[in-house]
Design a protein around this motif. Sequence first.
Motif, PDB file in Angstrom:
ATOM      1  N   GLY A 151       0.770  -1.143   0.186  1.00  0.00           N
ATOM      2  CA  GLY A 151      -0.139  -0.151  -0.132  1.00  0.00           C
ATOM      3  C   GLY A 151       0.836   1.244   0.094  1.00  0.00           C
ATOM      4  O   GLY A 151       0.281   2.560  -0.247  1.00  0.00           O
ATOM      5  N   ALA A 152       2.123   1.169   0.065  1.00  0.00           N
ATOM      6  CA  ALA A 152       3.033   2.247   0.395  1.00  0.00           C
ATOM      7  C   ALA A 152       3.061   2.746  -1.219  1.00  0.00           C
ATOM      8  O   ALA A 152       3.078   2.037  -2.275  1.00  0.00           O
ATOM      9  CB  ALA A 152       4.106   1.929   0.764  1.00  0.00           C
ATOM     10  N   PHE A 153       3.572   4.132  -1.250  1.00  0.00           N
ATOM     11  CA  PHE A 153       3.616   4.900  -2.439  1.00  0.00           C
ATOM     12  C   PHE A 153       5.091   4.079  -3.374  1.00  0.00           C
ATOM     13  O   PHE A 153       5.844   3.811  -2.801  1.00  0.00           O
ATOM     14  CB  PHE A 153       3.973   6.319  -2.426  1.00  0.00           C
ATOM     15  CG  PHE A 153       2.641   6.947  -2.448  1.00  0.00           C
ATOM     16  CD1 PHE A 153       1.898   7.184  -3.326  1.00  0.00           C
ATOM     17  CD2 PHE A 153       2.522   7.789  -1.235  1.00  0.00           C
ATOM     18  CE1 PHE A 153       0.739   8.089  -3.382  1.00  0.00           C
ATOM     19  CE2 PHE A 153       1.211   8.370  -0.753  1.00  0.00           C
ATOM     20  CZ  PHE A 153       0.465   8.747  -2.126  1.00  0.00           C
ATOM     21  N   GLN A 154       4.815   4.097  -4.434  1.00  0.00           N
ATOM     22  CA  GLN A 154       5.886   3.357  -5.384  1.00  0.00           C
ATOM     23  C   GLN A 154       6.326   4.477  -6.406  1.00  0.00           C
ATOM     24  O   GLN A 154       5.802   4.839  -7.304  1.00  0.00           O
ATOM     25  CB  GLN A 154       5.283   2.023  -5.948  1.00  0.00           C
ATOM     26  CG  GLN A 154       6.458   1.458  -6.677  1.00  0.00           C
ATOM     27  CD  GLN A 154       6.248   0.079  -7.213  1.00  0.00           C
ATOM     28  OE1 GLN A 154       5.052   0.049  -7.907  1.00  0.00           O
ATOM     29  NE2 GLN A 154       6.883  -1.121  -7.455  1.00  0.00           N
ATOM     30  N   ALA A 155       7.882   4.784  -6.068  1.00  0.00           N
ATOM     31  CA  ALA A 155       8.344   5.863  -6.811  1.00  0.00           C
ATOM     32  C   ALA A 155       9.796   5.382  -6.924  1.00  0.00           C
ATOM     33  O   ALA A 155      10.174   4.723  -6.168  1.00  0.00           O
ATOM     34  CB  ALA A 155       8.332   7.071  -6.243  1.00  0.00           C
ATOM     35  N   GLY A 156      10.555   5.590  -8.029  1.00  0.00           N
ATOM     36  CA  GLY A 156      11.776   5.035  -8.222  1.00  0.00           C
ATOM     37  C   GLY A 156      12.433   5.238  -9.632  1.00  0.00           C
ATOM     38  O   GLY A 156      11.588   6.044 -10.331  1.00  0.00           O
ATOM     39  N   THR A 157      13.526   4.932  -9.805  1.00  0.00           N
ATOM     40  CA  THR A 157      14.250   5.089 -11.468  1.00  0.00           C
ATOM     41  C   THR A 157      14.625   3.728 -11.803  1.00  0.00           C
ATOM     42  O   THR A 157      15.208   2.970 -11.015  1.00  0.00           O
ATOM     43  CB  THR A 157      15.527   5.958 -11.091  1.00  0.00           C
ATOM     44  OG1 THR A 157      14.920   7.292 -10.505  1.00  0.00           O
ATOM     45  CG2 THR A 157      16.183   6.311 -12.336  1.00  0.00           C
ATOM     46  N   ILE A 158      14.447   3.775 -13.091  1.00  0.00           N
ATOM     47  CA  ILE A 158      14.940   2.518 -13.704  1.00  0.00           C
ATOM     48  C   ILE A 158      16.070   3.046 -14.824  1.00  0.00           C
ATOM     49  O   ILE A 158      15.629   3.864 -15.566  1.00  0.00           O
ATOM     50  CB  ILE A 158      13.511   1.633 -14.499  1.00  0.00           C
ATOM     51  CG1 ILE A 158      12.554   1.425 -13.521  1.00  0.00           C
ATOM     52  CG2 ILE A 158      14.291   0.615 -15.486  1.00  0.00           C
ATOM     53  CD1 ILE A 158      11.430   0.814 -14.046  1.00  0.00           C
ATOM     54  N   THR A 159      17.224   2.483 -14.599  1.00  0.00           N
ATOM     55  CA  THR A 159      18.269   2.915 -15.535  1.00  0.00           C
ATOM     56  C   THR A 159      18.482   1.859 -16.674  1.00  0.00           C
ATOM     57  O   THR A 159      18.648   0.614 -16.245  1.00  0.00           O
ATOM     58  CB  THR A 159      19.619   3.146 -14.841  1.00  0.00           C
ATOM     59  OG1 THR A 159      19.276   3.957 -13.818  1.00  0.00           O
ATOM     60  CG2 THR A 159      20.806   3.736 -15.697  1.00  0.00           C
ATOM     61  N   LEU A 160      18.704   2.240 -18.147  1.00  0.00           N
ATOM     62  CA  LEU A 160      18.933   1.468 -19.232  1.00  0.00           C
ATOM     63  C   LEU A 160      20.220   2.055 -19.661  1.00  0.00           C
ATOM     64  O   LEU A 160      20.528   3.211 -19.816  1.00  0.00           O
ATOM     65  CB  LEU A 160      18.142   1.578 -20.009  1.00  0.00           C
ATOM     66  CG  LEU A 160      16.720   1.282 -19.821  1.00  0.00           C
ATOM     67  CD1 LEU A 160      15.731   2.070 -19.334  1.00  0.00           C
ATOM     68  CD2 LEU A 160      16.021   0.441 -21.116  1.00  0.00           C
ATOM     69  N   CYS A 161      21.352   1.023 -19.630  1.00  0.00           N
ATOM     70  CA  CYS A 161      22.613   1.292 -20.224  1.00  0.00           C
ATOM     71  C   CYS A 161      23.210   0.441 -20.969  1.00  0.00           C
ATOM     72  O   CYS A 161      22.892  -0.827 -20.888  1.00  0.00           O
ATOM     73  CB  CYS A 161      23.587   1.915 -19.057  1.00  0.00           C
ATOM     74  SG  CYS A 161      23.793   0.404 -17.829  1.00  0.00           S
ATOM     75  N   VAL A 162      24.200   0.587 -21.870  1.00  0.00           N
ATOM     76  CA  VAL A 162      25.041  -0.279 -22.893  1.00  0.00           C
ATOM     77  C   VAL A 162      25.926  -0.863 -21.793  1.00  0.00           C
ATOM     78  O   VAL A 162      26.523  -0.286 -21.169  1.00  0.00           O
ATOM     79  CB  VAL A 162      25.608   0.403 -23.771  1.00  0.00           C
ATOM     80  CG1 VAL A 162      26.381  -0.511 -24.797  1.00  0.00           C
ATOM     81  CG2 VAL A 162      24.627   1.173 -24.789  1.00  0.00           C
TER      82      VAL A 162
END
Length: 192
Positions: A151-162
Amino acid sequence: MDRQAAEIRSGWRGGQFGLTLVELALVLGLVAVMSALAAPSFRSMWRTVLLDTQSSLFLGHLYLARSEAIKRRARVVMCKSSDGTRCDDQGGWDQGWIVFHDANNDAHPDPGEAIVARSQTGNTSIRVTGNLQVARYVSYTPTGVARLTSGAFQAGTITLCVAESGIKDARRIILSSSGRPRLSNKTVSSYP
């Protein structure tokens, strides 16, 4: 005499056409030099295309999950999946993912829960990782807000790199607390 002069100027010499060995070697040398100069920029362009394509695909599936949650008025989850049928707790997002209707709010597809979309990338040259909140799954509520199963807020970062040493170009998908994802081009100092 005019005909002979015209034939000499046009390169026609009694029915014989062709290049001398010196001319051929010169042309091949120029082609080799031009190819060597173009190869690094082509590799760079190819990496950029791969990053843009993979990040657009990932972002599109996040938007799909969010819109499906709103449309269905039910929780929809996007999780990493190596086989396209179940969620994986190990590995990165680069192994692939699925988007599914999560009726029982456990962030795992169960019998009777429809799989809306799947992507099995199989592209080992792009590494896709999420920080703690989005490392395993992204879950959307019927209002389009991203929330963990707790139930907690879900925020974040997904990183795509070579996945090549020395390459610093990356794309980041930032998931806000409202659930709306956005894409950001970044330079990274190291792989996440």
